[in-house]
Design an enzyme around this catalytic site. Sequence first.
Site, PDB file in Angstrom:
ATOM      1  N   GLU A 139      -2.087  -5.078  -3.837  1.00 22.08           N
ATOM      2  CA  GLU A 139      -1.146  -4.342  -2.987  1.00 22.08           C
ATOM      3  C   GLU A 139      -0.100  -5.280  -2.395  1.00 22.08           C
ATOM      4  O   GLU A 139       1.082  -4.918  -2.285  1.00 22.08           O
ATOM      5  CB  GLU A 139      -1.899  -3.611  -1.881  1.00 22.08           C
ATOM      6  CG  GLU A 139      -2.713  -2.436  -2.384  1.00 22.08           C
ATOM      7  CD  GLU A 139      -3.489  -1.745  -1.282  1.00 22.08           C
ATOM      8  OE1 GLU A 139      -3.748  -0.540  -1.418  1.00 22.08           O
ATOM      9  OE2 GLU A 139      -3.846  -2.406  -0.280  1.00 22.08           O
ATOM     10  N   ASP A 149       0.835  -1.201   0.000  1.00 22.35           N
ATOM     11  CA  ASP A 149       0.000   0.000   0.000  1.00 22.35           C
ATOM     12  C   ASP A 149       0.872   1.254   0.000  1.00 22.35           C
ATOM     13  O   ASP A 149       0.638   2.193  -0.760  1.00 22.35           O
ATOM     14  CB  ASP A 149      -0.927  -0.028   1.212  1.00 22.35           C
ATOM     15  CG  ASP A 149      -1.747   1.242   1.347  1.00 22.35           C
ATOM     16  OD1 ASP A 149      -2.606   1.488   0.480  1.00 22.35           O
ATOM     17  OD2 ASP A 149      -1.528   2.000   2.314  1.00 22.35           O
TER      18      ASP A 149
END
Length: 233
Positions: A115, A43
């Site tokens: 992610e 992320d």
Amino acid sequence: MNHLNKLMERLGHQFNNLELLKIALTHCSSGADNNERLEFLGDSVLGFIIASELYQRRPQAREGDLSRMRASMVNGDELAQMSTKLGINEYLQLGVGEQKSGGKRRRSILADALEAIVGAIYIDAGLETCRRCVLNWYGERVDDLSKLSPKKDAKSLLQEWLQARRLPLPTYEVKITGEAHAQTFTVNCYVKGLPHKTEGVNTTRRRAEQIAAKRFLELLDDGKGDGITERDQ
């Protein structure tokens, strides 16, 4: 032939440590080593890569505009669509219950897996390789960054509307239901002194808040809710 070779070809990276990719594809419902830590890392790495590209391609943009443009590039819907396009859903490792409930189509699971893969590539090969892969996934959207328009999300627009009229800021009450791996967020939005109260329901808290804020805006007299998105920011 390793069954992950086709996926690695789509991703544009051949893993030196294949175990990293396997973990990135493993959801917490499976009961094994899962992708949550890689997702946490990915992320941040993904956000940095997109932020860096925006900074270079939009030299005149202000900080707030850059933040909104980055959010539009890395929101849950965008990542889930990209995950499906890359075929990541075909390789996800889920628990039996999550599998039966359609987990391979669940937006949050798809976005989280992407992610996690970003995090895995970063660990396996470093930032520059990771950057090359990510920008290749985005394709023409990267070239469009110089033309991207910074649209404001519903929560920001609602806050600005209230501040312009010296009204209190909105309150968002959150109720969470469901198992840890399949939670549903119900958000009620209201403003002290105004008669309206709206609800947003989604699998992520932030998107549920955006839905509630958009619906609240649509109840206001000047129709500020028209044409805005419920972007997950």
